[in-house]
Design a protein around this motif. Structure first.
Motif, PDB file in Angstrom:
ATOM      1  N   ILE A 167      -1.368   0.071 -17.984  1.00 43.71           N
ATOM      2  CA  ILE A 167      -2.260   1.196 -17.723  1.00 43.71           C
ATOM      3  C   ILE A 167      -3.695   0.708 -17.879  1.00 43.71           C
ATOM      4  O   ILE A 167      -4.122   0.323 -18.957  1.00 43.71           O
ATOM      5  N   ASP A 168      -4.438   0.700 -16.781  1.00 45.04           N
ATOM      6  CA  ASP A 168      -5.831   0.255 -16.825  1.00 45.04           C
ATOM      7  C   ASP A 168      -6.752   1.448 -16.590  1.00 45.04           C
ATOM      8  O   ASP A 168      -6.360   2.588 -16.803  1.00 45.04           O
ATOM      9  N   SER A 169      -7.956   1.195 -16.134  1.00 39.96           N
ATOM     10  CA  SER A 169      -8.944   2.265 -15.990  1.00 39.96           C
ATOM     11  C   SER A 169      -8.600   3.243 -14.869  1.00 39.96           C
ATOM     12  O   SER A 169      -9.061   4.379 -14.879  1.00 39.96           O
ATOM     13  N   GLY A 170      -7.839   2.822 -13.875  1.00 40.81           N
ATOM     14  CA  GLY A 170      -7.464   3.703 -12.773  1.00 40.81           C
ATOM     15  C   GLY A 170      -8.391   3.628 -11.579  1.00 40.81           C
ATOM     16  O   GLY A 170      -8.128   4.259 -10.557  1.00 40.81           O
ATOM     17  N   LEU A 171      -9.455   2.854 -11.678  1.00 43.48           N
ATOM     18  CA  LEU A 171     -10.397   2.753 -10.550  1.00 43.48           C
ATOM     19  C   LEU A 171      -9.759   2.100  -9.333  1.00 43.48           C
ATOM     20  O   LEU A 171     -10.036   2.498  -8.198  1.00 43.48           O
ATOM     21  N   THR A 172      -8.905   1.121  -9.558  1.00 46.75           N
ATOM     22  CA  THR A 172      -8.227   0.453  -8.445  1.00 46.75           C
ATOM     23  C   THR A 172      -7.349   1.439  -7.690  1.00 46.75           C
ATOM     24  O   THR A 172      -7.338   1.448  -6.453  1.00 46.75           O
TER      25      THR A 172
ATOM     26  N   LEU B 216      -6.288   4.861  -2.998  1.00 46.34           N
ATOM     27  CA  LEU B 216      -5.934   6.159  -2.414  1.00 46.34           C
ATOM     28  C   LEU B 216      -7.001   6.650  -1.442  1.00 46.34           C
ATOM     29  O   LEU B 216      -6.686   7.165  -0.366  1.00 46.34           O
ATOM     30  N   ILE B 217      -8.259   6.482  -1.812  1.00 45.22           N
ATOM     31  CA  ILE B 217      -9.349   6.889  -0.915  1.00 45.22           C
ATOM     32  C   ILE B 217      -9.328   6.057   0.363  1.00 45.22           C
ATOM     33  O   ILE B 217      -9.466   6.589   1.472  1.00 45.22           O
ATOM     34  N   ALA B 218      -9.111   4.746   0.229  1.00 47.47           N
ATOM     35  CA  ALA B 218      -9.036   3.873   1.401  1.00 47.47           C
ATOM     36  C   ALA B 218      -7.874   4.268   2.304  1.00 47.47           C
ATOM     37  O   ALA B 218      -8.006   4.278   3.536  1.00 47.47           O
ATOM     38  N   MET B 219      -6.734   4.618   1.707  1.00 46.06           N
ATOM     39  CA  MET B 219      -5.580   5.024   2.515  1.00 46.06           C
ATOM     40  C   MET B 219      -5.844   6.335   3.244  1.00 46.06           C
ATOM     41  O   MET B 219      -5.501   6.470   4.424  1.00 46.06           O
ATOM     42  N   VAL B 220      -6.464   7.299   2.574  1.00 46.65           N
ATOM     43  CA  VAL B 220      -6.739   8.587   3.221  1.00 46.65           C
ATOM     44  C   VAL B 220      -7.642   8.384   4.432  1.00 46.65           C
ATOM     45  O   VAL B 220      -7.344   8.849   5.538  1.00 46.65           O
ATOM     46  N   PHE B 221      -8.748   7.686   4.243  1.00 47.01           N
ATOM     47  CA  PHE B 221      -9.668   7.476   5.364  1.00 47.01           C
ATOM     48  C   PHE B 221      -9.072   6.531   6.408  1.00 47.01           C
ATOM     49  O   PHE B 221      -9.255   6.737   7.616  1.00 47.01           O
TER      50      PHE B 221
ATOM     51  N   MET C 266       0.843  -1.175   0.000  1.00 47.04           N
ATOM     52  CA  MET C 266       0.000   0.000   0.000  1.00 47.04           C
ATOM     53  C   MET C 266       0.893   1.245   0.000  1.00 47.04           C
ATOM     54  O   MET C 266       1.224   1.776   1.038  1.00 47.04           O
ATOM     55  N   SER C 267       1.279   1.660  -1.168  1.00 47.84           N
ATOM     56  CA  SER C 267       2.144   2.824  -1.301  1.00 47.84           C
ATOM     57  C   SER C 267       1.376   3.971  -1.953  1.00 47.84           C
ATOM     58  O   SER C 267       0.853   3.832  -3.058  1.00 47.84           O
ATOM     59  N   PHE C 268       1.345   5.079  -1.265  1.00 51.14           N
ATOM     60  CA  PHE C 268       0.696   6.268  -1.800  1.00 51.14           C
ATOM     61  C   PHE C 268       1.375   6.702  -3.092  1.00 51.14           C
ATOM     62  O   PHE C 268       0.717   7.063  -4.067  1.00 51.14           O
ATOM     63  N   ASN C 269       2.704   6.634  -3.107  1.00 46.41           N
ATOM     64  CA  ASN C 269       3.466   7.054  -4.287  1.00 46.41           C
ATOM     65  C   ASN C 269       3.189   6.155  -5.494  1.00 46.41           C
ATOM     66  O   ASN C 269       3.093   6.643  -6.620  1.00 46.41           O
ATOM     67  N   TYR C 270       3.097   4.855  -5.275  1.00 51.06           N
ATOM     68  CA  TYR C 270       2.868   3.920  -6.382  1.00 51.06           C
ATOM     69  C   TYR C 270       1.541   4.197  -7.076  1.00 51.06           C
ATOM     70  O   TYR C 270       1.466   4.268  -8.299  1.00 51.06           O
ATOM     71  N   HIS C 271       0.498   4.352  -6.297  1.00 50.81           N
ATOM     72  CA  HIS C 271      -0.833   4.559  -6.878  1.00 50.81           C
ATOM     73  C   HIS C 271      -0.949   5.914  -7.568  1.00 50.81           C
ATOM     74  O   HIS C 271      -1.569   6.024  -8.626  1.00 50.81           O
TER      75      HIS C 271
END
Length: 62
Positions: A28-33, A38-43, A1-6
């Motif tokens: 390169i995919d849709s970016g939803l993952t 990122l949202i999960a990490m922030v919360f 779970m790396s903020f930088n990677y995502h």
């Protein structure tokens, strides 16, 4: 779970989505993952910080 990677994967998507499906071996995919991660990490980090501060407050008051 790396903020930088995502965030890097999202940057690649924005910059190179029209040119190629793979950049430096990263698909390169849709970016939803990445957005969901990122949202999960922030919360998640905010919740852990809240619990930590709550625990510190309870320990100092005793």
């Amino acid at each position: 779970m790396s903020f930088n990677y995502h965030t890097y994967k999202l940057l690649l998507k924005v910059q190179y989505e029209q040119l190629t499906p793979v950049v430096n071996g990263i698909k390169i995919d849709s970016g939803l993952t990445e957005v969901a991660a990122l949202i999960a990490m922030v919360f998640g980090y905010r919740f852990l910080a809240y619990l930590s501060l709550r625990r510190m407050k309870l320990q100092s008051g005793a």
